[in-house]
Design an enzyme around this catalytic site. Structure first.
Site, PDB file in Angstrom:
ATOM      1  N   THR A 173     -46.445  34.422 136.251  1.00  0.00           N
ATOM      2  CA  THR A 173     -47.803  34.034 136.643  1.00  0.00           C
ATOM      3  C   THR A 173     -48.140  34.785 137.915  1.00  0.00           C
ATOM      4  OG1 THR A 173     -46.986  32.236 138.001  1.00  0.00           O
ATOM      5  CG2 THR A 173     -47.498  31.712 135.728  1.00  0.00           C
ATOM      6  N   GLU A 316     -48.667  30.367 130.931  1.00  0.00           N
ATOM      7  CA  GLU A 316     -47.803  29.293 130.422  1.00  0.00           C
ATOM      8  C   GLU A 316     -48.135  28.886 128.988  1.00  0.00           C
ATOM      9  OE1 GLU A 316     -49.133  29.522 133.374  1.00  0.00           O
ATOM     10  OE2 GLU A 316     -47.880  28.632 134.936  1.00  0.00           O
ATOM     11  N   LYS A 424     -64.750  18.589 147.271  1.00  0.00           N
ATOM     12  CA  LYS A 424     -64.772  17.127 147.326  1.00  0.00           C
ATOM     13  C   LYS A 424     -65.787  16.679 148.368  1.00  0.00           C
ATOM     14  CE  LYS A 424     -60.307  16.646 145.310  1.00  0.00           C
ATOM     15  NZ  LYS A 424     -58.893  16.419 145.362  1.00  0.00           N
ATOM     16  N   TRP A 429     -66.698  14.915 143.043  1.00  0.00           N
ATOM     17  CA  TRP A 429     -66.265  16.290 142.840  1.00  0.00           C
ATOM     18  C   TRP A 429     -67.428  17.192 142.445  1.00  0.00           C
ATOM     19  CZ3 TRP A 429     -61.036  16.121 139.656  1.00  0.00           C
ATOM     20  CH2 TRP A 429     -60.080  15.437 140.416  1.00  0.00           C
TER      21      TRP A 429
END
Ligand code: ADP
Length: 527
Positions: A173, A316, A424, A429
């Protein structure tokens, strides 16, 4: 009791053998950086991959050994993949755009024994050679060395047999935080992922397709296209460079039906078209993913009659997990409603299971209104990182993606942010991705990034960092006016700053960590 069917391990070389047998003359073309073009076909790739496998064995390479590549997309890179995997080796694709410390770390961590590289990366090789501790052989792809290796072998070689659970490829990654982590794909997961990719509800590939993977082979295995193409019998076209004019020219010359790339690739594509370039006439589908595709871009493809297949996944997940697929009522849907669906990250194919959970790990409803942490499981999803001593999944095999998403009742998934990028504000959110997408829909805006900056009352408020299109003098007020039509009022950025350029990761994503660092002391005027 065992069933009565045959043992037929799902091994990657079978993909190539199938293509070489059933689609032998489907072409593989490479446009090299110097303008040269070389052509071969699946039969040629199968022959050369066998020779390369022999060459590796001649160097003393054994099954399980890691063979690294530091290279752009081209035929020799493809031959090296199949040759390595065919002799039981593990291909480790290294992203040349990583920083030196990461390049040093991953090759040593992988324990690579051979490095195959493009001459253009010679400076990287020269710099890091003393720091790489396990690499014994350095072979340049694009000089006489690689070809000489092949020429010295007969190609009379039988693939190494083994378990379908053997490893075949190692991808790290990009590691925006901490050290990069290696995901070790296996034969079976790779074949299943390729079978999934060819399905009509994913890419719908067939031998009538000619695929140009613009996504680099070092980025999550070019989204698996070099494995899906032989399964489908499709032709493959590679470009060693990513120049939009070259890519468009190649797509036209080779009748490319499918192009795959991250959003920035398609932004450059449209800039080229707008500057007088022609839309490649055979192009009927593009795939876009890696980060959210802007609505305006998807709309342009739709209007051109090119199907924009929006994909979501990560290293992944091999990497394709979800893909845009038209719903049963697609033809009756209004264009805006169609675009709403395409802007989401797609439907969930067989083999992939998704769920969203709250911060305490409780599963949330799939009602399209509550977002949560996205978790995934399935046969081509990571279980444990390479060299790690613990699993990366929970007891029920759920892998936490680090993304925040909505699951809609119609079965589509919508990424609303990365868990670490949400802004936030007052306990609620704000999706940085939605703000960015709305902003790039404003005329004059080339690119935008939304980050949270400290606010005494609201904890965080959005700051929008904008790159203007060349020649544009779009103002902050104009952008705010545009945004008001697209997002809730309390989501509107408190301020907009203009910059010449935004930082990107090695794979073309906005590098929010760098931006947050740059603006960490930023004081909002209103605050
Ligand atoms: P890294 O995680 O190191 O950036 P990956 O290429 O594995 O590298 O990136 C996976 C991430 O990219 C996903 O977790 C998600 O945040 C983002 N991503 C991928 N496709 C999309 C998409 N279509 N829309 C929004 N985000 C996406």
């Amino acid at each position: 009791m065992l069933g009565g069917m045959q043992d037929f391990e799902l091994r990657v070389p079978r993909l190539l053998d199938h293509a070489a047998r059933e689609h032998a003359t489907r072409r593989i073309v490479t446009r090299w950086a110097d303008g040269r073009e070389t052509r071969t076909d699946w039969a040629g790739i199968a022959r050369d991959a066998r020779r390369f496998a022999q060459a590796l064995e001649g160097l003393g390479i054994a099954p399980g050994d890691r063979i690294a590549t530091l290279a752009m997309n081209h035929t020799n890179h493809l031959i090296a993949w199949y040759g390595t995997i065919g002799m039981g080796g593990v291909v480790h694709t290294i992203n040349p755009r990583l920083f030196d410390d990461q390049l040093e770390y991953i090759a040593n961590h992988a324990g690579d024994r051979v490095l195959l590289y493009d001459k253009t990366f010679q400076p990287i090789v020269d710099r890091l050679k003393p720091r790489w501790t396990s690499i014994e052989h350095f072979i340049a792809f694009d000089d006489a060395g690689f070809e000489a290796l092949l020429d010295a072998e007969s190609g009379d070689y039988a693939w190494r047999e083994g378990s379908e659970r053997d490893p075949c490829m190692l991808c790290y990654t990009s590691g925006t935080t901490g050290n990069p982590k290696g995901v070790l794909y296996e034969h079976r997961s790779t074949v299943l992922h390729a079978m999934n990719a060819t399905q009509p509800w994913v890419l719908g590939l067939s031998s009538r397709d000619t695929i140009l993977p613009i996504v680099p082979m070092f980025h999550a295995a070019a989204w698996g296209l070099p494995f899906a193409a032989p399964l489908a019998g499709a032709a493959l076209v590679f470009s060693q460079t990513n120049d939009a004019a070259v890519l468009c020219d190649l797509m036209t010359a080779e009748n490319v039906t499918l192009g795959s790339g991250v959003p920035t690739v398609w932004l450059a594509f449209f800039q080229h078209i707008d500057a007088g370039g022609t839309v490649p006439p055979a192009l009927k589908q593009i795939t876009v993913g890696g980060s959210a595709a802007p609505r305006a871009m998807l709309a342009r493809f739709l209007d051109l009659g090119i199907k924009p297949t929006h994909l979501w996944g990560m290293t992944e997940t091999s990497p394709v997990a979800t893909a845009f697929a038209p719903r049963p009522d697609w033809d009756e849907m209004h264009r805006d409603a169609q675009l709403d669906v395409i802007c989401r990250q797609g439907a969930i194919p067989f083999g992939i299971e998704l769920r969203i959970v709250d911060d305490d790990g409780r599963e949330l409803p799939r009602d399209g209104s509550v977002s949560g942490r996205l978790q995934v499981r399935g046969p081509w999803i990571v279980k444990r990182y390479f060299g790690a001593d613990a699993d990366a999944v929970d007891a029920d095999s759920w892998f936490d993606t680090g993304d925040v998403a909505l699951l809609h009742p119609d079965g589509t998934m919508q990424i609303t942010d990365r868990a670490k990028d949400v802004i936030k504000s007052g306990g609620e959110w704000i999706s940085s991705v939605d703000l960015e997408n709305a902003a790039v829909g404003c005329p004059g805006v080339a690119e935008a990034a939304a980050i949270g900056v400290a606010h005494p009352r609201w904890d965080e408020r959005p700051l929008l960092v904008v790159v203007r299109k060349p020649g544009s003098d779009v103002t902050a007020d104009a952008i705010l006016g545009h945004l008001s039509g697209h997002v809730a009022k309390w989501w509107l950025p408190d301020e907009i700053v203009f910059v010449e350029e935004l930082p990107h990761t090695a794979t073309g994503k906005l590098l929010k960590t760098v931006l947050r660092e740059r603006f960490k002391d930023y004081r909002l005027h209103a605050a």
